[in-house]
Motif scaffolding. Sequence first.
Motif, PDB file in Angstrom:
ATOM      1  N   SER A  31     -12.619  -6.180 -22.882  1.00  0.00           N
ATOM      2  CA  SER A  31     -11.573  -5.735 -21.957  1.00  0.00           C
ATOM      3  C   SER A  31     -11.594  -4.229 -21.733  1.00  0.00           C
ATOM      4  O   SER A  31     -10.730  -3.684 -21.068  1.00  0.00           O
ATOM      5  CB  SER A  31     -10.194  -6.156 -22.477  1.00  0.00           C
ATOM      6  OG  SER A  31      -9.865  -5.450 -23.645  1.00  0.00           O
ATOM      7  N   ARG A  32     -12.581  -3.539 -22.286  1.00  0.00           N
ATOM      8  CA  ARG A  32     -12.651  -2.078 -22.209  1.00  0.00           C
ATOM      9  C   ARG A  32     -12.734  -1.568 -20.769  1.00  0.00           C
ATOM     10  O   ARG A  32     -12.010  -0.660 -20.380  1.00  0.00           O
ATOM     11  CB  ARG A  32     -13.845  -1.579 -23.017  1.00  0.00           C
ATOM     12  CG  ARG A  32     -13.938  -0.069 -23.047  1.00  0.00           C
ATOM     13  CD  ARG A  32     -15.018   0.392 -24.020  1.00  0.00           C
ATOM     14  NE  ARG A  32     -15.113   1.821 -24.029  1.00  0.00           N
ATOM     15  CZ  ARG A  32     -14.373   2.619 -24.766  1.00  0.00           C
ATOM     16  NH1 ARG A  32     -13.477   2.110 -25.576  1.00  0.00           N
ATOM     17  NH2 ARG A  32     -14.516   3.927 -24.708  1.00  0.00           N
ATOM     18  N   THR A  33     -13.637  -2.164 -19.983  1.00  0.00           N
ATOM     19  CA  THR A  33     -13.819  -1.724 -18.606  1.00  0.00           C
ATOM     20  C   THR A  33     -12.557  -2.003 -17.793  1.00  0.00           C
ATOM     21  O   THR A  33     -12.088  -3.128 -17.736  1.00  0.00           O
ATOM     22  CB  THR A  33     -15.015  -2.444 -17.956  1.00  0.00           C
ATOM     23  OG1 THR A  33     -16.175  -2.207 -18.742  1.00  0.00           O
ATOM     24  CG2 THR A  33     -15.246  -1.961 -16.544  1.00  0.00           C
ATOM     25  N   GLY A  34     -11.999  -0.977 -17.217  1.00  0.00           N
ATOM     26  CA  GLY A  34     -10.816  -1.107 -16.370  1.00  0.00           C
ATOM     27  C   GLY A  34      -9.510  -1.253 -17.130  1.00  0.00           C
ATOM     28  O   GLY A  34      -8.480  -1.534 -16.519  1.00  0.00           O
ATOM     29  N   ALA A  35      -9.533  -1.053 -18.442  1.00  0.00           N
ATOM     30  CA  ALA A  35      -8.325  -1.254 -19.255  1.00  0.00           C
ATOM     31  C   ALA A  35      -7.196  -0.316 -18.837  1.00  0.00           C
ATOM     32  O   ALA A  35      -6.042  -0.744 -18.738  1.00  0.00           O
ATOM     33  CB  ALA A  35      -8.638  -1.075 -20.733  1.00  0.00           C
ATOM     34  N   ILE A  36      -7.509   0.932 -18.599  1.00  0.00           N
ATOM     35  CA  ILE A  36      -6.458   1.896 -18.236  1.00  0.00           C
ATOM     36  C   ILE A  36      -5.798   1.498 -16.927  1.00  0.00           C
ATOM     37  O   ILE A  36      -4.572   1.470 -16.826  1.00  0.00           O
ATOM     38  CB  ILE A  36      -7.019   3.332 -18.187  1.00  0.00           C
ATOM     39  CG1 ILE A  36      -7.330   3.794 -19.607  1.00  0.00           C
ATOM     40  CG2 ILE A  36      -6.044   4.288 -17.502  1.00  0.00           C
ATOM     41  CD1 ILE A  36      -7.942   5.171 -19.713  1.00  0.00           C
ATOM     42  N   LYS A  37      -6.589   1.149 -15.935  1.00  0.00           N
ATOM     43  CA  LYS A  37      -6.023   0.747 -14.640  1.00  0.00           C
ATOM     44  C   LYS A  37      -5.199  -0.525 -14.778  1.00  0.00           C
ATOM     45  O   LYS A  37      -4.109  -0.635 -14.227  1.00  0.00           O
ATOM     46  CB  LYS A  37      -7.116   0.560 -13.593  1.00  0.00           C
ATOM     47  CG  LYS A  37      -6.547   0.140 -12.242  1.00  0.00           C
ATOM     48  CD  LYS A  37      -7.548   0.218 -11.149  1.00  0.00           C
ATOM     49  CE  LYS A  37      -7.058  -0.235  -9.805  1.00  0.00           C
ATOM     50  NZ  LYS A  37      -5.670  -0.530  -9.610  1.00  0.00           N
ATOM     51  N   ARG A  38      -5.704  -1.479 -15.538  1.00  0.00           N
ATOM     52  CA  ARG A  38      -5.004  -2.747 -15.732  1.00  0.00           C
ATOM     53  C   ARG A  38      -3.642  -2.538 -16.391  1.00  0.00           C
ATOM     54  O   ARG A  38      -2.624  -3.048 -15.918  1.00  0.00           O
ATOM     55  CB  ARG A  38      -5.863  -3.665 -16.618  1.00  0.00           C
ATOM     56  CG  ARG A  38      -5.998  -5.043 -16.128  1.00  0.00           C
ATOM     57  CD  ARG A  38      -6.890  -5.963 -16.955  1.00  0.00           C
ATOM     58  NE  ARG A  38      -7.321  -5.523 -18.269  1.00  0.00           N
ATOM     59  CZ  ARG A  38      -8.501  -4.984 -18.533  1.00  0.00           C
ATOM     60  NH1 ARG A  38      -9.387  -4.780 -17.575  1.00  0.00           N
ATOM     61  NH2 ARG A  38      -8.829  -4.634 -19.755  1.00  0.00           N
ATOM     62  N   ILE A  39      -3.626  -1.762 -17.462  1.00  0.00           N
ATOM     63  CA  ILE A  39      -2.370  -1.503 -18.181  1.00  0.00           C
ATOM     64  C   ILE A  39      -1.411  -0.716 -17.294  1.00  0.00           C
ATOM     65  O   ILE A  39      -0.219  -1.014 -17.225  1.00  0.00           O
ATOM     66  CB  ILE A  39      -2.628  -0.756 -19.505  1.00  0.00           C
ATOM     67  CG1 ILE A  39      -3.518  -1.582 -20.438  1.00  0.00           C
ATOM     68  CG2 ILE A  39      -1.325  -0.360 -20.184  1.00  0.00           C
ATOM     69  CD1 ILE A  39      -2.975  -2.919 -20.865  1.00  0.00           C
ATOM     70  N   ALA A  40      -1.924   0.296 -16.621  1.00  0.00           N
ATOM     71  CA  ALA A  40      -1.083   1.107 -15.729  1.00  0.00           C
ATOM     72  C   ALA A  40      -0.459   0.238 -14.640  1.00  0.00           C
ATOM     73  O   ALA A  40       0.744   0.340 -14.368  1.00  0.00           O
ATOM     74  CB  ALA A  40      -1.901   2.239 -15.116  1.00  0.00           C
ATOM     75  N   ASP A  41      -1.256  -0.633 -14.041  1.00  0.00           N
ATOM     76  CA  ASP A  41      -0.739  -1.520 -13.001  1.00  0.00           C
ATOM     77  C   ASP A  41       0.342  -2.453 -13.553  1.00  0.00           C
ATOM     78  O   ASP A  41       1.360  -2.685 -12.902  1.00  0.00           O
ATOM     79  CB  ASP A  41      -1.867  -2.347 -12.378  1.00  0.00           C
ATOM     80  CG  ASP A  41      -2.796  -1.526 -11.497  1.00  0.00           C
ATOM     81  OD1 ASP A  41      -2.452  -0.369 -11.156  1.00  0.00           O
ATOM     82  OD2 ASP A  41      -3.882  -2.041 -11.149  1.00  0.00           O
ATOM     83  N   GLN A  42       0.112  -2.987 -14.744  1.00  0.00           N
ATOM     84  CA  GLN A  42       1.084  -3.901 -15.357  1.00  0.00           C
ATOM     85  C   GLN A  42       2.418  -3.220 -15.627  1.00  0.00           C
ATOM     86  O   GLN A  42       3.473  -3.843 -15.504  1.00  0.00           O
ATOM     87  CB  GLN A  42       0.534  -4.462 -16.674  1.00  0.00           C
ATOM     88  CG  GLN A  42      -0.604  -5.435 -16.505  1.00  0.00           C
ATOM     89  CD  GLN A  42      -1.237  -5.806 -17.838  1.00  0.00           C
ATOM     90  OE1 GLN A  42      -0.824  -5.343 -18.908  1.00  0.00           O
ATOM     91  NE2 GLN A  42      -2.266  -6.640 -17.778  1.00  0.00           N
ATOM     92  N   LEU A  43       2.369  -1.943 -15.983  1.00  0.00           N
ATOM     93  CA  LEU A  43       3.590  -1.219 -16.339  1.00  0.00           C
ATOM     94  C   LEU A  43       4.165  -0.406 -15.188  1.00  0.00           C
ATOM     95  O   LEU A  43       5.198   0.242 -15.342  1.00  0.00           O
ATOM     96  CB  LEU A  43       3.319  -0.311 -17.542  1.00  0.00           C
ATOM     97  CG  LEU A  43       2.924  -1.058 -18.824  1.00  0.00           C
ATOM     98  CD1 LEU A  43       2.584  -0.063 -19.929  1.00  0.00           C
ATOM     99  CD2 LEU A  43       4.029  -1.999 -19.273  1.00  0.00           C
ATOM    100  N   GLY A  44       3.494  -0.409 -14.048  1.00  0.00           N
ATOM    101  CA  GLY A  44       4.007   0.297 -12.877  1.00  0.00           C
ATOM    102  C   GLY A  44       3.885   1.803 -12.944  1.00  0.00           C
ATOM    103  O   GLY A  44       4.731   2.519 -12.421  1.00  0.00           O
ATOM    104  N   ILE A  45       2.830   2.283 -13.613  1.00  0.00           N
ATOM    105  CA  ILE A  45       2.586   3.724 -13.646  1.00  0.00           C
ATOM    106  C   ILE A  45       1.227   4.012 -13.020  1.00  0.00           C
ATOM    107  O   ILE A  45       0.401   3.115 -12.861  1.00  0.00           O
ATOM    108  CB  ILE A  45       2.665   4.298 -15.074  1.00  0.00           C
ATOM    109  CG1 ILE A  45       1.611   3.672 -15.984  1.00  0.00           C
ATOM    110  CG2 ILE A  45       4.047   4.106 -15.658  1.00  0.00           C
ATOM    111  CD1 ILE A  45       1.599   4.263 -17.381  1.00  0.00           C
ATOM    112  N   HIS A  46       1.000   5.242 -12.678  1.00  0.00           N
ATOM    113  CA  HIS A  46      -0.264   5.621 -12.041  1.00  0.00           C
ATOM    114  C   HIS A  46      -1.350   5.757 -13.108  1.00  0.00           C
ATOM    115  O   HIS A  46      -1.124   6.380 -14.148  1.00  0.00           O
ATOM    116  CB  HIS A  46      -0.091   6.937 -11.289  1.00  0.00           C
ATOM    117  CG  HIS A  46      -1.177   7.181 -10.303  1.00  0.00           C
ATOM    118  ND1 HIS A  46      -2.420   7.618 -10.680  1.00  0.00           N
ATOM    119  CD2 HIS A  46      -1.219   7.009  -8.960  1.00  0.00           C
ATOM    120  CE1 HIS A  46      -3.183   7.730  -9.610  1.00  0.00           C
ATOM    121  NE2 HIS A  46      -2.478   7.356  -8.564  1.00  0.00           N
ATOM    122  N   PRO A  47      -2.533   5.183 -12.868  1.00  0.00           N
ATOM    123  CA  PRO A  47      -3.621   5.284 -13.851  1.00  0.00           C
ATOM    124  C   PRO A  47      -3.976   6.721 -14.214  1.00  0.00           C
ATOM    125  O   PRO A  47      -4.341   7.007 -15.354  1.00  0.00           O
ATOM    126  CB  PRO A  47      -4.803   4.596 -13.169  1.00  0.00           C
ATOM    127  CG  PRO A  47      -4.212   3.724 -12.130  1.00  0.00           C
ATOM    128  CD  PRO A  47      -2.916   4.377 -11.726  1.00  0.00           C
TER     129      PRO A  47
END
Length: 72
Positions: A31-47
């Motif tokens: 899950s490393r690739t794109g993890a920051i964007k995925r988490i940011a999207d889930q929490l409604g914050i900007h990557p």
Amino acid sequence: MRSTGAPRKYLGELKERATRLAVEARRDAGSRTGAIKRIADQLGIHPEALHPWVRPAEIDGGDRPGTTTDDA
């Protein structure tokens, strides 16, 4: 009234949660690739807001080489 700086956009609790989730996700190779964007999207914050929080957390946690916060 004078402004003393930019207002904090994200509360400390959200910042801590987002950082923890992103670091955990990046530890898993699947899950490393794109993890920051995925988490940011889930929490409604900007990557781009999450990215600079994750790097020092990974260094402090021993997941990334560099100078820890305590040593700095």
